[in-house]
Each structure stands twice: as C-alpha cells, then as structure tokens.
Design a protein around this motif. Structure first.
Motif, PDB file in Angstrom:
ATOM      1  N   GLY A  66       0.810  -1.211   0.000  1.00 50.58           N
ATOM      2  CA  GLY A  66       0.000   0.000   0.000  1.00 50.58           C
ATOM      3  C   GLY A  66       0.846   1.264   0.000  1.00 50.58           C
ATOM      4  N   PHE A  67       1.979   1.223   0.707  1.00 51.46           N
ATOM      5  CA  PHE A  67       2.893   2.368   0.751  1.00 51.46           C
ATOM      6  C   PHE A  67       3.499   2.620  -0.618  1.00 51.46           C
ATOM      7  N   MET A  68       3.756   1.549  -1.370  1.00 52.03           N
ATOM      8  CA  MET A  68       4.266   1.706  -2.740  1.00 52.03           C
ATOM      9  C   MET A  68       3.231   2.400  -3.612  1.00 52.03           C
ATOM     10  N   HIS A  69       1.972   1.991  -3.467  1.00 53.50           N
ATOM     11  CA  HIS A  69       0.904   2.623  -4.245  1.00 53.50           C
ATOM     12  C   HIS A  69       0.762   4.099  -3.884  1.00 53.50           C
ATOM     13  N   ASP A  70       0.913   4.406  -2.589  1.00 52.87           N
ATOM     14  CA  ASP A  70       0.821   5.806  -2.153  1.00 52.87           C
ATOM     15  C   ASP A  70       1.905   6.665  -2.781  1.00 52.87           C
ATOM     16  N   ASN A  71       3.057   6.057  -3.070  1.00 44.26           N
ATOM     17  CA  ASN A  71       4.185   6.788  -3.647  1.00 44.26           C
ATOM     18  C   ASN A  71       4.321   6.557  -5.149  1.00 44.26           C
ATOM     19  N   PHE A  72       3.251   6.039  -5.758  1.00 49.26           N
ATOM     20  CA  PHE A  72       3.177   5.877  -7.213  1.00 49.26           C
ATOM     21  C   PHE A  72       4.313   5.016  -7.771  1.00 49.26           C
ATOM     22  N   VAL A  73       4.622   3.945  -7.038  1.00 49.18           N
ATOM     23  CA  VAL A  73       5.618   2.989  -7.505  1.00 49.18           C
ATOM     24  C   VAL A  73       4.910   1.923  -8.336  1.00 49.18           C
ATOM     25  N   ASP A  74       5.426   1.665  -9.528  1.00 50.24           N
ATOM     26  CA  ASP A  74       4.824   0.693 -10.421  1.00 50.24           C
ATOM     27  C   ASP A  74       5.192  -0.718  -9.967  1.00 50.24           C
TER      28      ASP A  74
END
Length: 311
Positions: A66-74
């Motif tokens: 979820g943290f990756m999605h928050d930081n727009f990581v593909d």
C-alpha cells in the motif's frame, strides 16, 4: 542485485526499532554488507506503512504494498506480501520476512485462560497471509490483519464500549501506543520496546518471554488478594481496639499497642509477596533463557564456520 536491495533497505531502516528493521539489519550484518550513507534530514517515517530516505540524492522507499501505491511505484510482479524496496519510484526488490511464534506463547495463553482471560484477539499490521499463519499455530480466537495504529485504537475503544469486560492490550511498538492508551490495562513487553509504548503502558515487562505475561497477571491477583486482606485485618483490629478502649475495657496504651501490632502485621503480610512472587513459571522462564542463550551460541558458531568456509 540481492545485496543492493538489502543494503538500501538497511540504510532506510538503520535507526528504526521495528522488528522488521531489526531483521533486515541482522541479515545485512550477517552477510557483511556495506550500508550506504543516507541524508539524516531526509528520513521520513510513516507509521504502519514504511520509510523514505535520500541515498546519493536518490529517493529510496521501503515499506508495504500500500505504501508503494501511495508513492506511485509501479508494481510489475504478482507478490502482495513482503517488504517492498523502490528507488526513484521504481521497484528494485521485495524482501520476504517470516514471523515466528515466540517459545512459550501457547503455554502462556493457556495459563491466562485458567486465570480468567476468556478471549484472545490479535491486532496486527501484517498481511492477511502472515497473520493467518500465526493464528493457526496458536490458540488465538480470531485476528484482524493489516490494521493501522488508529484502527487498532478504534477497535479497542469500540470493544470497551460494547463489552463490560476488562480489556488488556499487549504491545511493544509505536504502532501499539494508541491502543495501549485506550485499553483498561496496557502492557508493553520485549527487549526492543519503544519509549512511547513504555510511557503509554500501565505495565512494562523487560523481556520477550511470553510466560512473564501470565506471571504478571497471576502476581497481580495475589497482590490484590493481599491488599484486601490488609484492609480487612486493619479495619477489624483497629475498630475492635477503639470499641474496647471506648468502654474502658482496655487502657489507651494497650489500644496503641494493638494498633501498632496491626500495622506490623500488615507490613509482614505484604512482605510475603517478595518471597512468593515470580514462582509460577520459574522453571519455564529459566529454561527459556537457557535455550535462547544456547541458540545464540549455536547461531554464532554457525556464522563463524560459514564465514571461515567462505574464505
């Protein structure tokens, strides 16, 4: 490379006391990897999610999916669990970490049930898969996974409102602090507990041994029983001495002696707590400490052998 992923993650987690950070740093130390320097002012810790840091002027992101999605990581892989590591918004690796149930946990919960605890609930920020695996290996009644700190606190508060039972919350990290504050009894335990958890909790146990939790509950019951005994004895003896002195059955000096004797008896009755406390799990606790020490020596020996063999 695998080593680069671990090194970047260790640099971001270097100053964290979270168990996951400790596991990453331990692996990096075991592999003798060099941790890249980071800008201390750039460290941003997002409670329950992850951490970001600047390393060589590049933004490194370490945390949950979820943290990756928050930081727009593909995310271009199928994995939904583990610790994700990204650099400049590009995923570079995933670190899988396995949770192990502490030795003596089931024994401790069985003892707590015999002491009157009728329900165990696990609140965790871990993924559903990891939480279910731990729950299946213990006698936990049910669990709530992927819970943020505020969600843990809300659950404890709601549980208090809906039930007339006493709620005890056990935790050790910053993520548990809000829930510890809302519980009737907040207990923090473990050698790596955080300062905020210690300040919030009502009881602090300086050990990772779960048997000490049931020991603390048992000792609290013995303490309350002793307090009630002291109150009853003091009231009966002093009230009787006052009544006898009022009707002239005993002189004032005898009444004073009876009062002082009652005070001494209360103190002696309380002193027995120091003599009888900590006996319930004495063998198991000592055995647990011995086994932990033997495992440390064994692991240390294996590490030395492997390092020598690699040369």
């Amino acid at each position: 490379s695998e080593e680069d992923v671990l090194a970047y993650a260790a640099s971001a987690e270097e100053h964290s006391k979270h168990p996951i950070a400790e596991a990453i740093l331990s692996e990096v130390k075991y592999r003798r990897l060099t941790i890249p320097e980071h800008c201390d002012e750039s460290v941003e810790n997002f409670v329950g999610k992850g951490v970001t840091v600047l390393i060589n002027n590049e933004r490194v992101i370490v945390g949950s999916l979820g943290f990756m999605h928050d930081n727009f990581v593909d995310i271009n892989i199928d994995s939904t669990t583990g610790i994700f590591v990204a650099k400049q918004h590009e995923l570079i690796g995933v670190i899988d970490i396995e949770d192990k149930v502490r030795q003596g946990m089931n024994r401790s919960m069985n003892q707590l049930r015999r002491s009157g605890v009728d329900e165990f609930i696990m609140l965790t920020g871990d993924y559903e898969i990891a939480a279910k695996k731990v729950a299946d290996s213990t006698t936990i009644d049910y669990y709530i996974a992927e819970a943020m700190p505020q969600e843990k606190a809300s659950f404890v508060r709601q549980l208090k409102q809906e039930s007339d039972r006493m709620i005890m919350m056990v935790g050790d990290g910053i993520n548990d602090a809000p829930a510890l504050a809302y519980a009737d009894i907040g207990v923090t335990m473990g050698a790596k507990k955080t300062d905020i958890a210690m300040e919030t909790a009502d009881v602090v146990i300086y050990s990772d041994n779960p048997l000490l939790l049931s020991e603390a509950v048992h000792f609290s019951k013995v303490t309350m029983k002793t307090i009630k005994q002291n109150i009853i004895v003091t009231l009966l003896v002093n009230t009787g001495a006052i009544a006898l002195g009022t009707v002239g059955a005993i002189p004032p000096i005898v009444g004073a002696a009876i009062h002082n004797a009652a005070t001494i008896a209360v103190v002696l009755n309380s002193v027995k707590l120091f003599l009888s406390g900590g006996r319930m799990n004495e063998f198991q606790i000592q055995n647990h400490s011995l086994n932990s020490r033997q495992n440390q020596i064994k692991n240390s020996s294996i590490s030395k052998y492997e390092r020598a063999f690699s040369y």
